[in-house]
Write an enzyme that holds these catalytic residues in place. Structure first.
Site, PDB file in Angstrom:
ATOM      1  N   SER A 153       0.869  -1.179   0.000  1.00  0.00           N
ATOM      2  CA  SER A 153       0.000   0.000   0.000  1.00  0.00           C
ATOM      3  C   SER A 153       0.903   1.225   0.000  1.00  0.00           C
ATOM      4  O   SER A 153       2.096   1.113   0.313  1.00  0.00           O
ATOM      5  CB  SER A 153      -0.861  -0.022   1.268  1.00  0.00           C
ATOM      6  N   TYR A 166      -2.560  -1.310  10.094  1.00  0.00           N
ATOM      7  CA  TYR A 166      -2.585  -1.585   8.650  1.00  0.00           C
ATOM      8  C   TYR A 166      -1.295  -1.080   8.002  1.00  0.00           C
ATOM      9  O   TYR A 166      -0.624  -1.803   7.262  1.00  0.00           O
ATOM     10  CB  TYR A 166      -3.809  -0.914   8.020  1.00  0.00           C
TER      11      TYR A 166
END
Ligand code: NAP
Length: 253
Positions: A153, A166
């Site tokens: 990400s 995350y």
């Protein structure tokens, strides 16, 4: 956008595991790999979703996929060993592994982040990918040309406020992919790379940005070129790299 078009049937005779194949990006990748001739092992936690993507793959005339219901939150190490045994008996080798399933967790400051959620996110996003890769390595080593893709990400290289476990899990994923790549280079036919999908119209994106108009983001089907490139023979020899699905660029050799 990454500029690549996979030749027809470029994944023929390859068996590829896709985690989180029931929804979002994993669903598009599974369908895409099957359309290029691969036998796809559809791994995920919600059986109905896996059955519906199974039907779509059959309807598009691709090789019959396999459904592997598997909850990364609950699985024990012996479940991964059993997975390797079953896949070996069924296919003999594995040519691809797309680690796609992930949890978003909470969007909250670290000072208030719940330890329970932290552990859950790190377990699904990092530990499960490690244990599965380790368990499936012998099967990947049996392939002449195997590709492991981890999903990262933009918050996996740049920490951002409120992205919590995350973000940290994606930094860990980048590190794990680099280590696997370095350790497997020269001693195997396995390449290991990461993809940052970029903003993509999925349930996870909607949860992370509830106020956003989903139409401004690309659909999962539109970011597939880099997924095709890294899974197929044209990326042989490319390892330890990080790819942005939506950045301008193309194959490197
Ligand atoms: P998504 O729509 O939430 O899909 C995630 C998939 O993972 C679902 O199929 C889900 O299964 C599965 N999954 C979650 N927990 C699992 C578990 N415990 N066991 C097995 N499967 C599990 O997410 P997405 O947007 O497609 O994301 C795919 C990947 O891209 C993720 O790694 C994400 O971090 C990354 N990413 C996405 C974006 C974006 O904008 N969408 C941006 C950057 C990175 P169920 O459907 O059964 O819940």
């Amino acid at each position: 956008m990454f500029d690549y078009k996979a030749p027809d049937n470029s994944l023929a005779n390859r068996t590829i595991v896709v985690t989180g194949a029931g929804a979002g990006i994993g669903r598009a990748a599974a369908k895409n790999y099957a359309a290029l001739g691969a036998t796809v092992v559809l791994l995920g936690r919600t059986e109905e979703k896996l059955e519906s993507i199974y039907d779509e793959i059959i309807d598009q005339g691709s090789p019959t996929p396999a459904i592997y219901p598997f909850d990364l939150s609950r699985a024990k190490e012996e479940d991964y060993t059993e997975m390797a045994t079953i896949l070996e008996a069924e296919f003999g080798k594995l040519d691809g592994l797309l680690h796609n399933a992930s949890l978003l967790g909470e969007r909250t400051p670290l000072s208030q982040y719940e330890a329970r959620t932290w552990r859950h996110v790190m377990h699904v996003n990092v530990n499960a990918g490690f244990i599965m890769t380790q368990a499936l390595l012998p099967l990947l080593e049996a392939s002449e040309d195997a590709s492991i893709i981890f999903t990262s990400s933009s918050v996996g290289t740049q920490g951002k406020a409120y992205w919590g476990a995350y973000s940290v899990s994606k930094f860990a994923t980048e590190g794990m992919a680099q280590i696997f790549a370095a350790e497997l280079e020269n001693i195997s036919n396995i390449r290991v790379n990461t993809i940052n999908p970029g903003p993509t119209r999925t349930n996870m994106r909607a949860k992370a940005y509830p106020g956003e108009d989903p139409a401004i983001n690309l659909a999962p089907e539109e970011i597939m070129p880099v997924y095709q490139y890294l899974m197929g023979p044209d990326s042989k020899g490319v390892t330890g790299q990080r790819f942005d699905a939506q950045a301008l660029g193309g194959p490197q050799g």
